[in-house]
Scaffold this motif. Structure first.
Motif, PDB file in Angstrom:
ATOM      1  N   ASP A  74     -34.801   1.842  28.405  1.00  0.00           N
ATOM      2  CA  ASP A  74     -35.825   0.825  28.648  1.00  0.00           C
ATOM      3  C   ASP A  74     -36.181   0.118  27.349  1.00  0.00           C
ATOM      4  OD1 ASP A  74     -35.995   1.300  31.333  1.00  0.00           O
ATOM      5  OD2 ASP A  74     -37.648   2.720  31.172  1.00  0.00           O
ATOM      6  N   TYR A  75     -36.320   0.914  26.298  1.00  0.00           N
ATOM      7  CA  TYR A  75     -36.672   0.333  25.000  1.00  0.00           C
ATOM      8  C   TYR A  75     -35.586  -0.644  24.541  1.00  0.00           C
ATOM      9  CZ  TYR A  75     -37.737  -0.332  20.141  1.00  0.00           C
ATOM     10  OH  TYR A  75     -37.983  -0.933  18.940  1.00  0.00           O
ATOM     11  N   GLN A  76     -34.315  -0.202  24.637  1.00  0.00           N
ATOM     12  CA  GLN A  76     -33.200  -1.048  24.188  1.00  0.00           C
ATOM     13  C   GLN A  76     -33.136  -2.346  24.987  1.00  0.00           C
ATOM     14  OE1 GLN A  76     -31.608  -0.657  21.564  1.00  0.00           O
ATOM     15  NE2 GLN A  76     -31.813   1.509  21.044  1.00  0.00           N
ATOM     16  N   ARG A  77     -33.401  -2.221  26.284  1.00  0.00           N
ATOM     17  CA  ARG A  77     -33.353  -3.402  27.155  1.00  0.00           C
ATOM     18  C   ARG A  77     -34.425  -4.412  26.736  1.00  0.00           C
ATOM     19  NH1 ARG A  77     -36.484  -4.244  31.213  1.00  0.00           N
ATOM     20  NH2 ARG A  77     -37.076  -2.057  31.432  1.00  0.00           N
ATOM     21  N   VAL A  78     -35.661  -3.942  26.568  1.00  0.00           N
ATOM     22  CA  VAL A  78     -36.753  -4.847  26.213  1.00  0.00           C
ATOM     23  C   VAL A  78     -36.524  -5.438  24.812  1.00  0.00           C
ATOM     24  CG1 VAL A  78     -39.242  -4.991  25.799  1.00  0.00           C
ATOM     25  CG2 VAL A  78     -38.386  -3.650  27.711  1.00  0.00           C
ATOM     26  N   LEU A  79     -35.991  -4.616  23.922  1.00  0.00           N
ATOM     27  CA  LEU A  79     -35.699  -5.086  22.562  1.00  0.00           C
ATOM     28  C   LEU A  79     -34.679  -6.234  22.605  1.00  0.00           C
ATOM     29  CD1 LEU A  79     -36.004  -4.552  19.470  1.00  0.00           C
ATOM     30  CD2 LEU A  79     -34.061  -3.006  19.677  1.00  0.00           C
ATOM     31  N   ALA A  80     -33.619  -6.046  23.423  1.00  0.00           N
ATOM     32  CA  ALA A  80     -32.585  -7.088  23.523  1.00  0.00           C
ATOM     33  C   ALA A  80     -33.189  -8.369  24.100  1.00  0.00           C
ATOM     34  CB  ALA A  80     -31.434  -6.589  24.387  1.00  0.00           C
ATOM     35  N   GLU A  81     -34.064  -8.231  25.108  1.00  0.00           N
ATOM     36  CA  GLU A  81     -34.699  -9.412  25.731  1.00  0.00           C
ATOM     37  C   GLU A  81     -35.597 -10.114  24.708  1.00  0.00           C
ATOM     38  OE1 GLU A  81     -34.373 -10.398  28.902  1.00  0.00           O
ATOM     39  OE2 GLU A  81     -33.813  -8.664  30.112  1.00  0.00           O
ATOM     40  N   ARG A  82     -36.346  -9.316  23.957  1.00  0.00           N
ATOM     41  CA  ARG A  82     -37.250  -9.916  22.959  1.00  0.00           C
ATOM     42  C   ARG A  82     -36.443 -10.674  21.898  1.00  0.00           C
ATOM     43  NH1 ARG A  82     -40.159  -9.079  17.960  1.00  0.00           N
ATOM     44  NH2 ARG A  82     -42.338  -9.691  18.202  1.00  0.00           N
ATOM     45  N   ASN A  83     -35.330 -10.076  21.478  1.00  0.00           N
ATOM     46  CA  ASN A  83     -34.502 -10.736  20.462  1.00  0.00           C
ATOM     47  C   ASN A  83     -33.933 -12.065  20.975  1.00  0.00           C
ATOM     48  OD1 ASN A  83     -35.044  -8.734  18.634  1.00  0.00           O
ATOM     49  ND2 ASN A  83     -33.096  -7.644  18.933  1.00  0.00           N
ATOM     50  N   MET A  84     -33.560 -12.083  22.266  1.00  0.00           N
ATOM     51  CA  MET A  84     -33.059 -13.323  22.882  1.00  0.00           C
ATOM     52  C   MET A  84     -34.154 -14.382  22.865  1.00  0.00           C
ATOM     53  SD  MET A  84     -29.998 -13.031  24.644  1.00  0.00           S
ATOM     54  CE  MET A  84     -30.151 -13.563  26.350  1.00  0.00           C
ATOM     55  N   LEU A  85     -35.370 -13.928  23.197  1.00  0.00           N
ATOM     56  CA  LEU A  85     -36.491 -14.861  23.250  1.00  0.00           C
ATOM     57  C   LEU A  85     -36.796 -15.409  21.847  1.00  0.00           C
ATOM     58  CD1 LEU A  85     -38.710 -16.238  24.886  1.00  0.00           C
ATOM     59  CD2 LEU A  85     -40.090 -14.178  24.695  1.00  0.00           C
ATOM     60  N   LEU A  86     -36.710 -14.545  20.838  1.00  0.00           N
ATOM     61  CA  LEU A  86     -36.949 -14.996  19.455  1.00  0.00           C
ATOM     62  C   LEU A  86     -35.978 -16.123  19.102  1.00  0.00           C
ATOM     63  CD1 LEU A  86     -37.347 -11.519  17.656  1.00  0.00           C
ATOM     64  CD2 LEU A  86     -39.184 -13.164  18.067  1.00  0.00           C
ATOM     65  N   LYS A  87     -34.761 -15.963  19.561  1.00  0.00           N
ATOM     66  CA  LYS A  87     -33.724 -16.970  19.298  1.00  0.00           C
ATOM     67  C   LYS A  87     -34.086 -18.296  19.979  1.00  0.00           C
ATOM     68  CE  LYS A  87     -28.707 -16.902  19.211  1.00  0.00           C
ATOM     69  NZ  LYS A  87     -27.531 -16.213  19.706  1.00  0.00           N
ATOM     70  N   SER A  88     -34.578 -18.178  21.227  1.00  0.00           N
ATOM     71  CA  SER A  88     -34.943 -19.393  21.967  1.00  0.00           C
ATOM     72  C   SER A  88     -36.148 -20.078  21.330  1.00  0.00           C
ATOM     73  CB  SER A  88     -35.288 -19.073  23.429  1.00  0.00           C
ATOM     74  OG  SER A  88     -34.277 -18.310  23.994  1.00  0.00           O
TER      75      SER A  88
ATOM     76  N   LYS B 157     -43.271 -14.447  12.401  1.00  0.00           N
ATOM     77  CA  LYS B 157     -42.602 -15.601  11.771  1.00  0.00           C
ATOM     78  C   LYS B 157     -41.222 -15.183  11.240  1.00  0.00           C
ATOM     79  CE  LYS B 157     -43.740 -19.229   8.680  1.00  0.00           C
ATOM     80  NZ  LYS B 157     -44.460 -19.514   7.475  1.00  0.00           N
ATOM     81  N   LYS B 158     -41.233 -14.040  10.562  1.00  0.00           N
ATOM     82  CA  LYS B 158     -39.977 -13.526   9.998  1.00  0.00           C
ATOM     83  C   LYS B 158     -38.973 -13.209  11.120  1.00  0.00           C
ATOM     84  CE  LYS B 158     -39.745  -9.212   8.233  1.00  0.00           C
ATOM     85  NZ  LYS B 158     -40.171  -8.121   7.394  1.00  0.00           N
ATOM     86  N   ASP B 159     -39.482 -12.571  12.178  1.00  0.00           N
ATOM     87  CA  ASP B 159     -38.608 -12.182  13.293  1.00  0.00           C
ATOM     88  C   ASP B 159     -37.992 -13.406  13.972  1.00  0.00           C
ATOM     89  OD1 ASP B 159     -39.271  -9.619  12.707  1.00  0.00           O
ATOM     90  OD2 ASP B 159     -40.313  -9.157  14.583  1.00  0.00           O
ATOM     91  N   ILE B 160     -38.802 -14.461  14.138  1.00  0.00           N
ATOM     92  CA  ILE B 160     -38.275 -15.682  14.782  1.00  0.00           C
ATOM     93  C   ILE B 160     -37.177 -16.270  13.889  1.00  0.00           C
ATOM     94  CG2 ILE B 160     -38.845 -18.048  15.501  1.00  0.00           C
ATOM     95  CD1 ILE B 160     -41.679 -16.901  16.264  1.00  0.00           C
ATOM     96  N   GLY B 161     -37.447 -16.306  12.585  1.00  0.00           N
ATOM     97  CA  GLY B 161     -36.452 -16.833  11.637  1.00  0.00           C
ATOM     98  C   GLY B 161     -35.132 -16.091  11.733  1.00  0.00           C
ATOM     99  N   ARG B 162     -35.210 -14.776  11.942  1.00  0.00           N
ATOM    100  CA  ARG B 162     -33.977 -13.963  11.966  1.00  0.00           C
ATOM    101  C   ARG B 162     -33.443 -13.703  13.370  1.00  0.00           C
ATOM    102  NH1 ARG B 162     -35.583  -8.652   8.611  1.00  0.00           N
ATOM    103  NH2 ARG B 162     -35.851  -9.492   6.536  1.00  0.00           N
ATOM    104  N   SER B 163     -34.214 -14.103  14.381  1.00  0.00           N
ATOM    105  CA  SER B 163     -33.897 -13.788  15.796  1.00  0.00           C
ATOM    106  C   SER B 163     -33.700 -12.288  15.984  1.00  0.00           C
ATOM    107  CB  SER B 163     -32.643 -14.507  16.276  1.00  0.00           C
ATOM    108  OG  SER B 163     -32.724 -15.859  16.007  1.00  0.00           O
ATOM    109  N   PHE B 164     -34.542 -11.535  15.336  1.00  0.00           N
ATOM    110  CA  PHE B 164     -34.356 -10.085  15.341  1.00  0.00           C
ATOM    111  C   PHE B 164     -35.704  -9.391  15.136  1.00  0.00           C
ATOM    112  CE2 PHE B 164     -33.446  -6.163  12.902  1.00  0.00           C
ATOM    113  CZ  PHE B 164     -32.628  -5.535  13.838  1.00  0.00           C
ATOM    114  N   THR B 165     -35.942  -8.327  15.876  1.00  0.00           N
ATOM    115  CA  THR B 165     -37.206  -7.598  15.747  1.00  0.00           C
ATOM    116  C   THR B 165     -37.091  -6.628  14.581  1.00  0.00           C
ATOM    117  OG1 THR B 165     -37.481  -7.784  18.132  1.00  0.00           O
ATOM    118  CG2 THR B 165     -38.848  -6.128  17.015  1.00  0.00           C
ATOM    119  N   SER B 166     -37.900  -6.875  13.552  1.00  0.00           N
ATOM    120  CA  SER B 166     -37.642  -6.144  12.300  1.00  0.00           C
ATOM    121  C   SER B 166     -38.327  -4.784  12.214  1.00  0.00           C
ATOM    122  CB  SER B 166     -38.038  -7.000  11.104  1.00  0.00           C
ATOM    123  OG  SER B 166     -39.366  -7.430  11.255  1.00  0.00           O
TER     124      SER B 166
END
Ligand SMILES: Nc1ncnc2c1ncn2[C@@H]1O[C@H](COP(=O)(O)OP(=O)(O)OP(=O)(O)O)[C@@H](O)[C@H]1O
Length: 370
Positions: free
Chosen positions: A153-167, A250-259
């Motif tokens: 569940d954690y991995q799934r939500v993390l992947a979705e959040r990272n996709m959203l950061l990219k968008s 801000k940093k996470d959006i810049g990298r499209s990644f949850t740090s």
């Protein structure tokens, strides 16, 4: 609990195998690349339903064959258990206990477990943080099979959040949709962190005791969970997690990644206050992993009331005489050992062990004690 019969079909370099084991020490010996480790891998898989090393399950199928199976017959305190796993090249594996198909690990008989020890385990100290996270997560799963679901569940939500950061990078107005994802991430992430630290505190206490008994009196081991999230007080984890996710947006959006979060956490091993990754000798690093595995084994036996199967892959040549004796002198669990040369096995152990010569994916002549 012990494995008394193993059948393999097109598993790695074994075309067919049907063999019995004793409930004490079993030794697989033979030249390099004959299949000794493959046998341990099969025993680990049928016991734990996961690979001892990270790889694709299709690699377990013999080259150019369509499917493989492992069938294990165990004796446990609660009765005999027959478990079979069939691997297919083109679809998901199938797991059966008795005649019943099992879809979830948590549906399997909880009495069966195994602990695997190999020279590569030293990477647990020297290698990437992901190896240490995998180590602790696998142990939590051994005790709490439902933990696997939290991780997914954690991995799934993390992947979705990272996709959203990219968008959000392209469409900044989407930032208002981030909160619900953060809330879910915190919920699942909190469970992962809290289970890990609770298990780590149990296992590190035992590992430290083993380390003390195997080392000179002035050496002591510390094991610490490392996270950017403040976990010193369980009830404040979520608050700190949420605060830091917002600070890092801000940093996470810049990298499209949850740090930050459990996917970035680590475990630190310290000998006399110094990071074992950089300062411990190879022998000390190996000793830490040995102590961790023994701690895992001891906790499993307390929790399940049965000792897990102990699998020792080619570790005899790497340990000094004292440690070899310590490992093998106990009669509590079923043990499988691989070695290229029987001279690495102490004489008193050889006398009571069953010997299996492994030769090109077959078990050759066997010792009369089998
Ligand atoms: N999917 C597979 N199909 C067929 N053979 C395979 C497969 N995977 C690995 N092998 C073969 O298995 C052999 C390696 O077996 P294994 O690692 O068990 O050796 P080992 O006896 O433990 O050797 P060592 O003493 O060097 O560790 C190699 O010859 C390899 O090519």
């Amino acid at each position: 609990m012990y494995l008394y019969n193993l059948r393999l079909y097109d598993f790695r370099n074994f075309s067919e195998l049907n063999t019995k084991f004793n409930n004490g020490i079993n030794i697989f010996y033979g030249d390099n690349a004959q299949g000794k480790t493959n046998l341990l891998e099969a025993i680990y898989f049928i016991s734990e339903l996961r690979a001892a090393r990270a790889f694709k399950e299709s690699e377990l199928i013999k080259y150019e064959r369509p499917l493989a199976f492992i069938k294990g017959e165990f004796k446990t305190n609660t009765g005999p258990i027959t478990r079979q796993v069939t691997f297919y090249r083109d679809r998901k594996k199938e797991v059966k206990e008795g005649e019943n198909k099992k879809n979830k690990r948590s549906d399997l008989c909880p009495d069966i477990s195994a602990v695997y020890f190999s020279p590569d385990d030293v990477d647990l100290i020297k290698g990437e943080p992901g190896l240490r996270r995998r180590f602790i997560d696998n142990i939590v799963c051994q005790f709490r099979p439902t933990f696997y679901k939290y991780l997914q569940d954690y991995q799934r939500v993390l992947a979705e959040r990272n996709m959203l950061l990219k968008s959000i990078k392209v469409k900044p107005e989407l930032i208002k949709t981030l909160d619900p994802w953060d809330n879910q991430l915190i919920e699942f992430g909190f469970r992962v962190i809290s289970e890990r630290i609770s298990m780590l505190s149990k296992i590190s206490q035992k590992a430290k005791d083993y380390f003390k008994s195997f080392s000179p009196p002035e050496s002591h081991l510390d094991i610490k969970y490392k996270s950017e999230i403040d976990f010193t007080n369980l009830s404040l984890i979520k608050k700190d997690y949420s605060k830091k996710l917002i600070e890092n947006r801000k940093k996470d959006i810049g990298r499209s990644f949850t740090s930050l979060g459990p996917h970035r956490d680590d475990i630190e091993f310290l000998i006399n206050g110094r990071d074992a990754k950089y300062f411990a000798s190879q022998g000390q690093q190996r000793l830490i992993t040995l102590c961790l595995k023994f701690a895992q084994r001891s906790l499993l036996s307390t929790e399940k009331g049965e000792f897990p199967i102990l699998l020792l892959d080619d570790v005899m040549s790497e340990l000094d005489e004292g440690h070899r004796k310590l490992i093998l002198d106990d009669e509590k669990s079923q043990v499988f050992i691989t070695t290229t040369d029987l001279k690495f096995i102490p004489d008193n152990i050889l006398k009571k062990a069953s010997l299996y010569l492994i030769n090109n994916g077959r078990i050759g002549e066997q010792d009369g004690k089998n």
